[in-house]
Design an enzyme around this catalytic site. Structure first.
Site, PDB file in Angstrom:
ATOM      1  CE1 TYR A 187      -3.060 -16.062   3.523  1.00  0.00           C
ATOM      2  CE2 TYR A 187      -2.039 -14.246   4.704  1.00  0.00           C
ATOM      3  CZ  TYR A 187      -3.163 -14.944   4.321  1.00  0.00           C
ATOM      4  OH  TYR A 187      -4.390 -14.516   4.720  1.00  0.00           O
ATOM      5  NE  ARG A 239      -2.559 -10.562   3.361  1.00  0.00           N
ATOM      6  CZ  ARG A 239      -1.739  -9.955   4.235  1.00  0.00           C
ATOM      7  NH1 ARG A 239      -0.685  -9.301   3.817  1.00  0.00           N
ATOM      8  NH2 ARG A 239      -1.977 -10.025   5.519  1.00  0.00           N
ATOM      9  CB  ALA A 241      -6.023   1.738  -1.697  1.00  0.00           C
ATOM     10  CB  SER A 242      -8.019   2.959   3.175  1.00  0.00           C
ATOM     11  OG  SER A 242      -7.277   2.185   4.105  1.00  0.00           O
ATOM     12  CE  LYS A 243      -2.557   4.096   7.830  1.00  0.00           C
ATOM     13  NZ  LYS A 243      -3.004   4.684   9.145  1.00  0.00           N
ATOM     14  CB  THR A 255       1.580   1.684   6.562  1.00  0.00           C
ATOM     15  OG1 THR A 255       2.179   0.484   6.066  1.00  0.00           O
ATOM     16  CG2 THR A 255       0.451   2.048   5.606  1.00  0.00           C
ATOM     17  CG  ASP A 256       6.420  -0.432   5.020  1.00  0.00           C
ATOM     18  OD1 ASP A 256       5.260  -0.825   5.241  1.00  0.00           O
ATOM     19  OD2 ASP A 256       7.425  -1.154   5.224  1.00  0.00           O
ATOM     20  CD  GLU A 257       0.953  -3.093   4.424  1.00  0.00           C
ATOM     21  OE1 GLU A 257       0.030  -3.392   3.663  1.00  0.00           O
ATOM     22  OE2 GLU A 257       1.078  -3.562   5.562  1.00  0.00           O
ATOM     23  CG  LEU A 304       3.872 -13.505  10.719  1.00  0.00           C
ATOM     24  CD1 LEU A 304       3.274 -14.567   9.812  1.00  0.00           C
ATOM     25  CD2 LEU A 304       5.155 -12.968  10.094  1.00  0.00           C
ATOM     26  CE1 TYR A 330      -3.925  -0.408   7.245  1.00  0.00           C
ATOM     27  CE2 TYR A 330      -2.073  -1.353   6.040  1.00  0.00           C
ATOM     28  CZ  TYR A 330      -2.555  -0.605   7.090  1.00  0.00           C
ATOM     29  OH  TYR A 330      -1.680  -0.034   7.991  1.00  0.00           O
TER      30      TYR A 330
HETATM   31  P1  NAD Z   1      -4.571  -1.739  15.757  1.00  0.00           P
HETATM   32  O1  NAD Z   1      -5.515  -2.369  14.788  1.00  0.00           O
HETATM   33  O2  NAD Z   1      -3.900  -2.579  16.783  1.00  0.00           O
HETATM   34  O3  NAD Z   1      -5.311  -0.560  16.535  1.00  0.00           O
HETATM   35  C1  NAD Z   1      -6.196   0.319  15.926  1.00  0.00           C
HETATM   36  C2  NAD Z   1      -6.985   1.023  17.022  1.00  0.00           C
HETATM   37  O4  NAD Z   1      -7.850   1.969  16.382  1.00  0.00           O
HETATM   38  C3  NAD Z   1      -7.872   0.083  17.841  1.00  0.00           C
HETATM   39  O5  NAD Z   1      -7.715   0.370  19.211  1.00  0.00           O
HETATM   40  C4  NAD Z   1      -9.284   0.424  17.376  1.00  0.00           C
HETATM   41  O6  NAD Z   1     -10.270   0.240  18.387  1.00  0.00           O
HETATM   42  C5  NAD Z   1      -9.143   1.879  16.989  1.00  0.00           C
HETATM   43  N1  NAD Z   1     -10.131   2.324  16.001  1.00  0.00           N
HETATM   44  C6  NAD Z   1     -10.497   1.690  14.862  1.00  0.00           C
HETATM   45  N2  NAD Z   1     -11.432   2.412  14.216  1.00  0.00           N
HETATM   46  C7  NAD Z   1     -11.641   3.535  14.948  1.00  0.00           C
HETATM   47  C8  NAD Z   1     -12.475   4.679  14.788  1.00  0.00           C
HETATM   48  N3  NAD Z   1     -13.301   4.790  13.746  1.00  0.00           N
HETATM   49  N4  NAD Z   1     -12.417   5.647  15.730  1.00  0.00           N
HETATM   50  C9  NAD Z   1     -11.596   5.528  16.815  1.00  0.00           C
HETATM   51  N5  NAD Z   1     -10.805   4.467  17.006  1.00  0.00           N
HETATM   52  C10 NAD Z   1     -10.814   3.488  16.092  1.00  0.00           C
HETATM   53  O7  NAD Z   1      -3.504  -0.962  14.865  1.00  0.00           O
HETATM   54  P2  NAD Z   1      -1.948  -0.739  15.122  1.00  0.00           P
HETATM   55  O8  NAD Z   1      -1.210  -1.934  14.660  1.00  0.00           O
HETATM   56  O9  NAD Z   1      -1.742  -0.241  16.505  1.00  0.00           O
HETATM   57  O10 NAD Z   1      -1.666   0.421  14.091  1.00  0.00           O
HETATM   58  C11 NAD Z   1      -1.783   1.794  14.462  1.00  0.00           C
HETATM   59  C12 NAD Z   1      -1.544   2.655  13.241  1.00  0.00           C
HETATM   60  O11 NAD Z   1      -0.257   2.368  12.693  1.00  0.00           O
HETATM   61  C13 NAD Z   1      -2.550   2.394  12.114  1.00  0.00           C
HETATM   62  O12 NAD Z   1      -2.893   3.622  11.555  1.00  0.00           O
HETATM   63  C14 NAD Z   1      -1.791   1.533  11.132  1.00  0.00           C
HETATM   64  O13 NAD Z   1      -2.232   1.759   9.818  1.00  0.00           O
HETATM   65  C15 NAD Z   1      -0.367   2.026  11.328  1.00  0.00           C
HETATM   66  N6  NAD Z   1       0.666   1.013  11.041  1.00  0.00           N
HETATM   67  C16 NAD Z   1       0.734  -0.150  11.737  1.00  0.00           C
HETATM   68  C17 NAD Z   1       1.744  -1.066  11.465  1.00  0.00           C
HETATM   69  C18 NAD Z   1       1.898  -2.348  12.250  1.00  0.00           C
HETATM   70  O14 NAD Z   1       2.824  -3.105  11.972  1.00  0.00           O
HETATM   71  N7  NAD Z   1       1.053  -2.623  13.234  1.00  0.00           N
HETATM   72  C19 NAD Z   1       2.668  -0.805  10.448  1.00  0.00           C
HETATM   73  C20 NAD Z   1       2.549   0.384   9.736  1.00  0.00           C
HETATM   74  C21 NAD Z   1       1.558   1.297  10.054  1.00  0.00           C
END
Ligand code: NAD
Length: 331
Positions: free
Chosen positions: A221, A287, A166-168, A139-141, A204, A164
């Site tokens: 927010y 937030r 920091a973990s990514k 992520t860009d975060e 959002l 979040y």
């Molecule tokens: P989401 O929360 O919609 O989906 C996450 C999926 O991961 C879910 O299906 C969940 O069941 C599964 N999951 C969670 N923990 C798990 C585990 N321990 N083992 C197996 N599966 C597990 O997330 P998203 O929005 O689809 O994002 C996908 C990825 O893209 C993430 O890594 C997120 O950090 C990254 N991302 C998302 C966005 C965004 O705008 N949505 C932006 C930047 C980066």
């Protein structure tokens, strides 16, 4: 023919990606997802019986199941979407963000290294099977926040502000370390905020669409002036597709939609599209640690790999609103 392990494929971006890939390629896709509150198999109802698709319920932290999947399906590509992804939840309870996002990624890296390295017992070996790759969806975060000017490039220092992000960031650094130390073939993609069909209604845009349609309050927010660079999810899928096929080993690619919008702008646009009143807007306390502005410099992926987003924000948001309207009508 590739044998792709997609983790977290029942979530928002993963489910869009699986449908995108099945429509385009003959690759086999194995979706490993724990089905947390964020995972929804209905997102994949249209492809559940597709001959190239297999779903396995499982946790990326569970090394036993990872080994079984690598063994049974001869996995040659990992695309790691699985994560806890909601910043608000990470503020209230960070721990699962660390175990899934960091330790889960590390477990996947270990198993990929074990199955792909040609001399796994030799700590100096950087010899891998042909055409294997680990793609980390980040992520860009990880870059923290911007002032009113400037863009995130791949060289921007990492400065995450929420549990979040920091973990990514930690996961990204682990992926980088496995490349530097063990030679594991990797790419990392860092995208801006995605929007489109199949996103959980805690986020959002779907939250505002569903609340607005039902005449519920629209919680915003702070002053609503937080700026995000919105990326239509299908454009994100095409970017991952290009990184999978053309990405240079070890490289990081930023992916953004060139669509900077303040949150309040989006809320007002949704209100106007659904012919509702701005009186629904409810400004709530901001937030903690809320990043003010994210914006991506796309130059590397556009100039080096030839990717470009296809959707304007106007097209993407209309398709998204229409999709949620259909879902609400069918409920
Ligand atoms: P989401 O929360 O919609 O989906 C996450 C999926 O991961 C879910 O299906 C969940 O069941 C599964 N999951 C969670 N923990 C798990 C585990 N321990 N083992 C197996 N599966 C597990 O997330 P998203 O929005 O689809 O994002 C996908 C990825 O893209 C993430 O890594 C997120 O950090 C990254 N991302 C998302 C966005 C965004 O705008 N949505 C932006 C930047 C980066």
């Amino acid at each position: 023919m590739k044998q792709i392990l997609v983790t977290g494929g029942a979530g928002f971006i993963g489910s869009n990606f699986i449908q995108y890939m099945l429509a385009k390629y003959a690759y086999k896709i194995i979706n490993l997802d724990l089905l947390t509150y964020a995972g929804n198999l209905e997102n994949l109802a249209e492809v559940e019986n597709h001959p190239q698709y297999t779903f396995i319920k499982g946790d990326i932290r569970d090394r036993e199941i990872l080994e079984k999947v690598f063994e049974a399906y001869q996995i040659d590509t990992v695309i790691n979407f699985a994560a806890e992804s909601h910043v608000d939840r990470s503020i209230d309870d960070p721990e699962v963000f660390l175990t899934t996002n960091i330790l889960g990624t590390q477990a996947l890296l270990d198993i990929a290294k074990k199955y792909w390295n040609l001399e796994a017992d030799n700590r100096y070996s950087k010899a891998y099977k042909n055409d294997v790759k680990f793609i980390q969806i980040s992520t860009d975060e990880v870059y923290g926040t911007l002032g009113t000017t400037g863009l995130f490039t791949e060289e921007t220092p990492l400065a995450p502000n929420s549990p979040y992000s920091a973990s990514k960031t930690s996961a990204d650094l682990m992926v980088r370390a496995y490349h530097e130390t063990y030679g594991l073939p990797i790419n990392i993609t860092r995208c801006s905020n995605n929007y489109g069909p199949y996103q959980h209604t805690e986020k959002l845009i779907p939250l505002m669409i569903t609340h607005c349609k039902q005449d519920k309050k629209l919680p915003v927010y702070g002053d609503g002036m937080q700026i995000r660079d919105w990326l239509y999810v299908e454009d994100h899928c095409s970017a991952i597709d290009i990184v999978l096929h053309k990405g240079i080993n070890g490289e990081v690619y930023n992916v953004g939609g060139n669509n900077e919008k303040a949150n309040i702008e989006i809320v007002k646009l949704i209100i106007s599209n659904l012919h509702k009143s701005e009186e629904l807007i409810d400004y709530v306390a901001d937030r903690p640690g809320h990043d003010r502005r994210y914006a991506i410099d796309n130059t590397k992926i556009t100039s080096e790999l030839g990717w470009a987003p296809k959707y304007s924000f106007e097209e993407g948001i209309q398709q998204t609103i229409d999709w949620y309207m259909k879902i609400i009508a069918n409920e």
